[in-house]
Design an enzyme around this catalytic site. Structure first.
Site, PDB file in Angstrom:
ATOM      1  N   PHE A 265      -3.841   0.544   1.092  1.00 21.52           N
ATOM      2  CA  PHE A 265      -3.085   1.761   0.781  1.00 21.52           C
ATOM      3  C   PHE A 265      -3.054   2.120  -0.705  1.00 21.52           C
ATOM      4  O   PHE A 265      -2.040   2.638  -1.211  1.00 21.52           O
ATOM      5  CB  PHE A 265      -1.657   1.646   1.325  1.00 21.52           C
ATOM      6  CG  PHE A 265      -1.595   1.064   2.706  1.00 21.52           C
ATOM      7  CD1 PHE A 265      -2.359   1.612   3.729  1.00 21.52           C
ATOM      8  CD2 PHE A 265      -0.823  -0.048   2.981  1.00 21.52           C
ATOM      9  CE1 PHE A 265      -2.335   1.065   5.007  1.00 21.52           C
ATOM     10  CE2 PHE A 265      -0.794  -0.604   4.259  1.00 21.52           C
ATOM     11  CZ  PHE A 265      -1.556  -0.042   5.267  1.00 21.52           C
ATOM     12  N   CYS A 266      -4.145   1.836  -1.414  1.00 23.61           N
ATOM     13  CA  CYS A 266      -4.203   2.121  -2.863  1.00 23.61           C
ATOM     14  C   CYS A 266      -2.997   1.517  -3.568  1.00 23.61           C
ATOM     15  O   CYS A 266      -2.438   2.122  -4.504  1.00 23.61           O
ATOM     16  CB  CYS A 266      -4.272   3.627  -3.128  1.00 23.61           C
ATOM     17  SG  CYS A 266      -5.694   4.418  -2.381  1.00 23.61           S
ATOM     18  N   ALA A 267      -2.592   0.355  -3.096  1.00 18.15           N
ATOM     19  CA  ALA A 267      -1.469  -0.360  -3.721  1.00 18.15           C
ATOM     20  C   ALA A 267      -1.805  -1.848  -3.637  1.00 18.15           C
ATOM     21  O   ALA A 267      -1.044  -2.644  -3.068  1.00 18.15           O
ATOM     22  CB  ALA A 267      -0.170  -0.038  -2.998  1.00 18.15           C
TER      23      ALA A 267
END
Ligand code: PLP
Length: 445
Positions: A365-367
């Protein structure tokens, strides 16, 4: 006769509400879009507005023609609508960008000193500051511990800006923005709120929080036409180098010898070089107008009801573990990430899509730093509910997950180009007849 109305009857409709999608077994199902944290479909009113303005499309700010004048007016009206939606102060500046990532990158070019973020952020907020001094504070086990860690960091080493998300794109946990602002201001730092995940679900309240900047994306608030926005204090924006240098950003240009001498306009034009995306800005403004009367009460009430049902349902799925950084936080958006036993997240997501017609997201999740903390770096599945999600959608998801947990996927799957994929996949993936092409490999998910 009494007619039972559900909450969605009072909420605006979206384009594609009744979309049916093919399943791998040759049947069709109504699409159950549970990926609104990634992108939302267009509100019907927004799509209608885009169709309505299309004949009037003209070049903003440049032309004397009627359509140019209409579009210039649309763009400037859009600033006012967005400002109202985020509760900006009268003196705040509204700069149109491509999305939140672009808005934060614009601010990164204007911030006159070090930036502090938490390690729970989306990459957009974590990476925007690459050219300046940037320090990352590790979030604590509780929100209070996290605020203390921020306070300690700012006391030890001053910063110009604290950038913080309003709501996590992984856990849905909502952060106490006003508290962050209070402690940052006490230490002489400004605050930028990454409202990409908050804006679709709760009021963004720039003035009420006393925050300095807010960034958000139109495609997450039901206006997927390519615009984003940065709203906030004008002084840094006026003093900064242009984010996009070129036509529209200048008052005058002269060539002296072998150099150019430029007089730049103030913000917002200073940062909006080139032809602006007036359709995107008008769509964003239309979404703001639609959501503004609903975002304080109706939208949160609808989502809380669904989120309670979702959490209760997920708790019954054997082996399912939801991810949480701050379990004690009560207010969350209806975004939930989880792992399901030892099934690969990509396989679960692929089976939900191919066998059940349910769209969710899998990955990190781009995290990545946050997922490193929550899963040891493994991928997870994310379910995110929106305006048009119904209790039937939530029940359908829980049933599908229960079936997958009990006996695994029914179809066969393999990893193809880095993604779990049905093998074979008989679904026609090209409804427009334009040809099928795979996504680019290596994409950060
Ligand atoms: N910030 C958060 C919290 C997000 O969830 C996202 C996107 O998912 C972004 C920033 C980046 O938004 P965009 O891709 O529209 O630039």
């Amino acid at each position: 006769m009494t007619i039972a109305l559900s909450r969605t009857d009072f909420l605006p409709s979206v384009v594609g509400d009744d979309l049916t999608v093919p399943l791998v077994d040759g049947t069709h199902a109504r699409y159950c879009d549970l990926d609104s944290a990634a992108s939302t479909p267009s509100l019907r009113a927004v799509a209608d507005h885009v169709t309505e303005l299309a004949p009037y499309y003209g070049s903003v700010h440049r032309g004397a023609g009627y359509t140019s004048r209409v579009c210039t007016s649309l763009l400037e009206n859009a600033r006012a609508d967005v400002a109202r939606f985020v509760r900006a102060r009268a003196e705040d500046c509204v700069v149109f960008t491509r999305n939140t990532t672009d808005a934060l990158s614009l601010l990164a070019g204007a911030v006159p000193g070090p930036v502090v973020t938490l390690d729970l952020e989306h990459h957009a907020t974590l990476l925007a500051w690459r050219d300046g001094e940037h320090r990352v504070v590790r979030a604590g086990r509780t929100v209070d511990d996290t605020l203390d860690a921020l306070r300690t960091e700012l006391a030890a080493r001053p910063a110009a800006l604290v950038a913080v998300t309003g709501a996590s794109n992984v856990t849905g946990e909502i952060l106490p923005v006003a508290d962050v602002v209070a402690l940052a201001h006490a230490a002489g730092a400004r605050v930028c709120v990454d409202a990409a995940q908050l804006a679709p679900h709760r009021r963004v309240d720039l003035a009420g929080w006393d925050a300095d900047y807010v960034a958000l994306s139109a495609h997450k608030i039901y206006a997927p036409y390519g615009a984003g926005v940065l709203v906030g204090r004008r002084d840094w924006l006026d003093a900064a180098d242009p984010h996009l240098a070129g036509g529209g950003a200048v008052r005058s240009v002269a060539v002296a010898g072998d150099t150019t001498e430029v007089s730049w306009l103030p913000a917002p034009q200073r940062h909006e070089g080139g032809t602006p995306n007036v359709v995107g800005a008008a769509a964003l403004a239309a979404a703001c107008r639609e959501l503004d009367p609903l975002i304080d009460d109706e939208v949160p009430a609808h989502e809380r009801e669904l989120a309670d049902r979702l959490h209760a349902g997920l708790a019954t799925v054997p082996g399912l573990r939801t991810l949480s950084l701050f379990p004690q936080v009560e207010d969350r958006t209806a975004t939930v990430s989880f792992v399901l036993g030892d099934l690969p997240a990509g396989l679960v997501a692929a089976a939900l899509s191919a066998e059940h017609g349910i769209g969710v997201r899998d990955g990190r999740f781009c995290a990545h730093p946050l997922l490193a903390r929550l899963t040891g770096g493994d991928d997870a599945v994310r379910v995110s509910l929106g305006l048009r999600t119904t209790t039937a959608d939530v029940d359908r998801l829980v049933e599908a997950l229960t079936a997958i947990a009990a006996r695994g996927p029914v179809w066969t799957y393999a990893v193809v180009d880095g993604r779990w994929t049905p093998t074979p996949d008989p679904r026609p993936l090209d409804p427009f007849g334009l040809g099928e092409r795979p996504g680019l490999p290596g994409c950060d998910r």
